[in-house]
Design a protein around this motif. Structure first.
Motif, PDB file in Angstrom:
ATOM      1  N   ALA A 164      27.154  46.226  45.811  1.00 47.68           N
ATOM      2  CA  ALA A 164      26.475  46.239  45.496  1.00 47.68           C
ATOM      3  C   ALA A 164      25.217  45.881  46.351  1.00 47.68           C
ATOM      4  O   ALA A 164      24.291  45.777  45.550  1.00 47.68           O
ATOM      5  N   LEU A 165      25.739  45.181  47.155  1.00 45.39           N
ATOM      6  CA  LEU A 165      24.793  44.772  48.984  1.00 45.39           C
ATOM      7  C   LEU A 165      24.986  45.759  49.444  1.00 45.39           C
ATOM      8  O   LEU A 165      23.842  46.162  50.121  1.00 45.39           O
ATOM      9  N   GLY A 166      25.264  46.847  49.408  1.00 49.67           N
ATOM     10  CA  GLY A 166      24.996  47.847  50.067  1.00 49.67           C
ATOM     11  C   GLY A 166      24.770  48.135  51.848  1.00 49.67           C
ATOM     12  O   GLY A 166      23.681  48.146  52.084  1.00 49.67           O
ATOM     13  N   ILE A 167      25.299  47.424  52.899  1.00 48.81           N
ATOM     14  CA  ILE A 167      25.623  47.662  53.689  1.00 48.81           C
ATOM     15  C   ILE A 167      26.208  48.614  54.965  1.00 48.81           C
ATOM     16  O   ILE A 167      27.606  48.743  54.599  1.00 48.81           O
ATOM     17  N   PRO A 168      25.089  49.134  55.772  1.00 45.36           N
ATOM     18  CA  PRO A 168      26.093  50.543  56.325  1.00 45.36           C
ATOM     19  C   PRO A 168      26.609  49.624  57.326  1.00 45.36           C
ATOM     20  O   PRO A 168      26.457  48.701  57.239  1.00 45.36           O
ATOM     21  N   GLY A 169      27.965  51.122  57.757  1.00 44.36           N
ATOM     22  CA  GLY A 169      28.802  50.415  58.098  1.00 44.36           C
ATOM     23  C   GLY A 169      29.095  49.711  57.735  1.00 44.36           C
ATOM     24  O   GLY A 169      31.256  49.258  58.548  1.00 44.36           O
ATOM     25  N   VAL A 170      30.347  49.424  55.909  1.00 46.59           N
ATOM     26  CA  VAL A 170      31.094  47.991  55.805  1.00 46.59           C
ATOM     27  C   VAL A 170      31.648  49.735  54.862  1.00 46.59           C
ATOM     28  O   VAL A 170      30.952  49.675  54.514  1.00 46.59           O
ATOM     29  N   GLY A 171      32.755  49.335  54.897  1.00 50.89           N
ATOM     30  CA  GLY A 171      33.401  50.717  53.636  1.00 50.89           C
ATOM     31  C   GLY A 171      34.507  49.505  53.255  1.00 50.89           C
ATOM     32  O   GLY A 171      35.105  48.417  53.115  1.00 50.89           O
ATOM     33  N   PHE A 172      35.676  50.960  52.677  1.00 48.99           N
ATOM     34  CA  PHE A 172      36.998  50.245  51.794  1.00 48.99           C
ATOM     35  C   PHE A 172      37.945  51.228  51.968  1.00 48.99           C
ATOM     36  O   PHE A 172      37.660  52.521  51.710  1.00 48.99           O
ATOM     37  N   ARG A 173      38.971  50.735  52.255  1.00 46.17           N
ATOM     38  CA  ARG A 173      40.428  52.060  52.526  1.00 46.17           C
ATOM     39  C   ARG A 173      40.824  50.827  51.032  1.00 46.17           C
ATOM     40  O   ARG A 173      41.655  50.090  51.040  1.00 46.17           O
ATOM     41  N   PRO A 174      41.564  52.356  50.380  1.00 46.31           N
ATOM     42  CA  PRO A 174      42.677  51.835  49.157  1.00 46.31           C
ATOM     43  C   PRO A 174      44.372  51.420  50.255  1.00 46.31           C
ATOM     44  O   PRO A 174      44.637  51.800  51.000  1.00 46.31           O
ATOM     45  N   ALA A 175      44.595  50.526  49.512  1.00 48.75           N
ATOM     46  CA  ALA A 175      45.694  50.401  49.707  1.00 48.75           C
ATOM     47  C   ALA A 175      47.006  49.338  49.297  1.00 48.75           C
ATOM     48  O   ALA A 175      46.278  50.177  47.183  1.00 48.75           O
ATOM     49  N   LYS A 176      47.667  48.752  48.908  1.00 49.77           N
ATOM     50  CA  LYS A 176      48.190  48.463  47.672  1.00 49.77           C
ATOM     51  C   LYS A 176      48.702  47.138  48.110  1.00 49.77           C
ATOM     52  O   LYS A 176      48.952  46.832  49.067  1.00 49.77           O
ATOM     53  N   ARG A 177      49.387  46.390  46.839  1.00 57.77           N
ATOM     54  CA  ARG A 177      49.878  44.702  47.051  1.00 57.77           C
ATOM     55  C   ARG A 177      51.105  44.741  45.957  1.00 57.77           C
ATOM     56  O   ARG A 177      50.837  45.750  44.633  1.00 57.77           O
ATOM     57  N   ARG A 178      52.252  44.494  46.675  1.00 66.09           N
ATOM     58  CA  ARG A 178      53.634  43.653  45.978  1.00 66.09           C
ATOM     59  C   ARG A 178      52.708  42.813  44.703  1.00 66.09           C
ATOM     60  O   ARG A 178      52.490  41.843  45.456  1.00 66.09           O
ATOM     61  N   PHE A 179      53.501  43.384  43.245  1.00 67.26           N
ATOM     62  CA  PHE A 179      53.347  41.799  42.501  1.00 67.26           C
ATOM     63  C   PHE A 179      54.997  41.745  42.076  1.00 67.26           C
ATOM     64  O   PHE A 179      55.312  42.728  41.508  1.00 67.26           O
ATOM     65  N   TYR A 180      54.989  40.443  41.853  1.00 68.59           N
ATOM     66  CA  TYR A 180      56.397  40.380  41.208  1.00 68.59           C
ATOM     67  C   TYR A 180      55.640  39.361  39.697  1.00 68.59           C
ATOM     68  O   TYR A 180      55.490  38.095  40.145  1.00 68.59           O
ATOM     69  N   PRO A 181      56.330  40.027  38.726  1.00 64.68           N
ATOM     70  CA  PRO A 181      55.645  39.084  37.638  1.00 64.68           C
ATOM     71  C   PRO A 181      56.807  37.678  37.456  1.00 64.68           C
ATOM     72  O   PRO A 181      56.427  37.375  36.593  1.00 64.68           O
ATOM     73  N   SER A 182      58.098  37.870  37.814  1.00 65.67           N
ATOM     74  CA  SER A 182      58.442  36.745  37.386  1.00 65.67           C
ATOM     75  C   SER A 182      58.165  35.274  38.903  1.00 65.67           C
ATOM     76  O   SER A 182      59.099  34.303  38.317  1.00 65.67           O
ATOM     77  N   GLY A 183      57.462  35.407  39.167  1.00 67.11           N
ATOM     78  CA  GLY A 183      57.200  34.684  40.625  1.00 67.11           C
ATOM     79  C   GLY A 183      58.053  33.995  41.004  1.00 67.11           C
ATOM     80  O   GLY A 183      58.755  35.192  41.305  1.00 67.11           O
ATOM     81  N   SER A 184      58.102  32.737  41.419  1.00 68.64           N
ATOM     82  CA  SER A 184      59.283  32.017  41.586  1.00 68.64           C
ATOM     83  C   SER A 184      60.817  32.357  41.012  1.00 68.64           C
ATOM     84  O   SER A 184      62.043  31.597  42.022  1.00 68.64           O
ATOM     85  N   ALA A 185      60.958  32.356  39.935  1.00 64.16           N
ATOM     86  CA  ALA A 185      62.273  32.368  39.339  1.00 64.16           C
ATOM     87  C   ALA A 185      63.229  33.692  40.333  1.00 64.16           C
ATOM     88  O   ALA A 185      64.457  33.066  39.877  1.00 64.16           O
ATOM     89  N   LEU A 186      62.927  34.158  41.448  1.00 61.10           N
ATOM     90  CA  LEU A 186      63.612  35.538  41.576  1.00 61.10           C
ATOM     91  C   LEU A 186      62.891  35.315  43.262  1.00 61.10           C
ATOM     92  O   LEU A 186      63.283  36.378  44.015  1.00 61.10           O
ATOM     93  N   SER A 187      62.351  34.328  44.016  1.00 61.83           N
ATOM     94  CA  SER A 187      61.887  34.953  45.495  1.00 61.83           C
ATOM     95  C   SER A 187      62.913  35.107  45.850  1.00 61.83           C
ATOM     96  O   SER A 187      62.573  36.196  46.454  1.00 61.83           O
TER      97      SER A 187
END
Length: 584
Positions: A164-187
């Motif tokens: 929404a800010l519309g800053i020239p020269g700034v963009g986004f690249r798709p990425a992936k983030r790992r998610f662990y539903p069990s949290g610390s129980a299986l860390s």
């Protein structure tokens, strides 16, 4: 030009073309032929030009139609995350419950050469991401490079606000983030990944070591999801185990604790955890270096396991044939050897049978058993059980055991009751499984494995008669010995306590302990080994000190009580094993 003028021109041309004497002048014929030839070439050129335009616009129109009919991800200038970042397979427990998965996200980048006003850009970006360092961002935006990461893995809300800010020269690249539903129980088992989605620890690192990291390095990603990886872990049992050791650590004010549930016939690790632990969804913020919360003490830490080693000493003596269940050992006086004194913690000062040595956890009796077998036989037996070599399993965090460089008689005698050799708790559980499953040593696995598959790699290390005697001793120790607090009605738990003095400033301290309880159930037909350890526990209540029978044994009892039914073990009541009928 007027109409009259046009008439005069036409007349002059007509006169010129007829010529004098009725003969057409040779010059007029030449002019007319040249004109016809030039007109034909012009028409050909126009035709060719029109044809070229038709072909060009036809190709453009065709491509537009093709793009319109194609799937979006194949035409986007920056493809979907699945095509841009190496995918990781989902990790599931043995029942199909999700343990780890990839979640699509975006990362914020800048192209400094396209930034119009760096100061304004910094102000706008930090208004959405206030935790970013303004000086660092300004330095990146004014650099001479053509690409700079500003923030990895943004939330959808943050992305929307920056857009929404519309800053020239700034963009986004798709990425992936790992998610662990069990949290610390299986860390410690599942592990975690770094910012680039590469495995750092646990089974995540194991997957990379199997070739996943090489594929990602080469950019060989797939548009389709990878086949999920199923573990031997039962999430239900894991949650129970995790709750009990966290509770035990707090109740006994210990610095660490851990436990493992092992299938003795397949070698499958059904549950395993070490605390302190961390949240794999945010390891950088939750890993505590002061408590070593990222250390898996069950497989990556080595400890003197104390009197649990007496189970292996007794099995060794019986398996050697030099000691029988009818033999006795004089424990009336301490042993003096090489300037050292070996005495019993709970001295009975009498002659002990093999059963008594086990029940009373006699250091003197165990030392005499080791002496009867001999140094070479003792070392060979422990090696045969895998206690002196590094454990082989999928989990990367596996420590190598330690032992004296030179074994002397005093070495063998002290190792007999758990001093002098340090092993991992998981390694201890695996060796104990061989004493319960008929004598087969089976390497542990964190992947599903059938009994038939386990038997293919199993090695016989103990005689069946020795196994029968060890079951009897294990059960007696819970029924009448130091392991009474591990008893669970209906499940015939057997086991051995271990209270080891820790080395403080180069000397064994009688006030700082590392305690363990090694158990198997149901002892008449063992299916599982359960081992719990607790590091530097304090007394929880009056009348019970800091021995393993007061802390590690109750933890094991609670784990078995809550998880036995989930593991498919049916309770047995009454002398004949049938359920008791009670009238009210």
């Amino acid at each position: 030009m007027s109409f009259l003028s046009r008439i005069m021109v036409l007349k002059s041309k007509a006169h010129f073309n007829t010529g004098a004497g009725g003969l057409p002048p040779r010059r007029g014929l030449t002019f007319q032929g040249t004109r016809k030839k030039s007109g034909g070439q012009t028409r050909n050129r126009i035709g060719i030009l029109i044809g070229c335009f038709v072909v060009v616009y036809g190709v453009i129109g065709g491509r537009l139609v093709q793009y319109g009919l194609s799937r979006p991800e194949t035409v986007a200038s920056i493809g979907r995350a699945a095509n841009q970042v190496a995918s990781r397979p989902d990790i599931l427990d043995r029942n199909g419950e999700l343990l780890a998965t990839d979640v699509r996200t975006v990362s914020l980048f800048a192209e400094p050469h396209k930034i119009v006003d760096p100061d304004e850009a910094v102000e706008l970006i930090t208004s959405v991401l206030p935790d970013l360092d303004s000086k660092t961002i300004y330095k990146k935006l004014t650099s001479k490079s053509h690409f700079q990461w500003l923030r990895r893995q943004l939330t959808p809300k943050q992305q929307s606000e920056i857009l929404a800010l519309g800053i020239p020269g700034v963009g986004f690249r798709p990425a992936k983030r790992r998610f662990y539903p069990s949290g610390s129980a299986l860390s410690h088992v599942v592990g975690y990944v770094n910012i680039d989605n590469r495995g750092v620890a646990g089974m995540e690192k194991y997957l990379d070591n199997q070739g996943l990291a090489d594929l990602a390095e080469l950019g060989m990603t797939s548009t389709s999801a990878l086949e999920p990886v199923k573990l031997s872990i039962d999430l239900r049992v894991q949650n129970i185990l995790h709750e009990e050791i966290v509770y035990g650590m707090k109740q006994y004010n210990a610095i660490a604790a851990g436990a493992v549930v092992l299938n003795i016939h397949t070698g499958e690790v059904v549950a395993m955890e070490s605390v302190p632990d961390f949240d794999p969804n945010d390891p950088a913020m939750t890993i505590d270096r002061t408590t070593k919360s990222d250390m898996n003490r069950m497989s990556g830490g080595v400890f003197e396991m104390g009197s649990t080693f007496k189970a292996f000493t007794t099995a060794m003596a019986l398996d050697s044939g030099k000691v029988t269940m009818n033999d006795t050992f004089d424990a009336r006086r301490p042993l003096y050897i090489g300037g050292f004194t070996i005495h019993d913690f709970h001295a009975t000062r009498r002659v002990l049978s093999v059963t008594d040595v086990f029940l009373h956890s006699s250091n003197i009796g165990s030392a005499k058993m080791a002496d009867a077998v001999g140094i070479d036989g003792h070392r060979e037996f422990l090696t045969r059980l895998g206690l002196l070599t590094r454990l082989q399993t999928e989990l990367p965090e596996v420590a190598s055991p330690s032992q004296p460089k030179v074994w002397k008689k005093i070495t063998s005698m002290t190792v007999a009751f758990g001093h002098g050799v340090s092993t991992t708790p998981l390694q201890t559980a695996v060796a104990a499984a061989a004493l319960m499953n008929g004598g087969k040593l089976i390497n542990p696995t964190f992947l599903p494995r059938s009994v038939e598959q386990a038997d293919e790699s199993a090695v016989m290390v103990v005689n069946p008669d020795t196994v029968t005697n060890m079951k009897t001793l294990f059960r007696a120790n819970v029924a009448d010995g130091s392991g009474r607090r591990a008893g669970v009605p209906g499940f015939d738990v057997g086991g051995k306590t271990g209270t080891a003095e820790k080395v403080v400033h180069g000397r064994y301290s009688n006030s700082v302990r590392f305690n363990a309880f090694l158990s198997a159930f149901p002892i008449n037909d063992p299916q599982y080994v359960v081992l719990a350890v607790i590091d530097e526990p304090k007394a929880a209540k009056e009348g019970c000190g800091i021995t393993a029978g007061c802390n590690s044994a109750p933890i094991v009892g609670a784990i078995i009580r809550r998880s036995a039914a989930l593991l498919g073990v049916k309770p047995r009541f009454g002398k004949d094993g049938n359920a008791l009928l009670v009238s009210y």
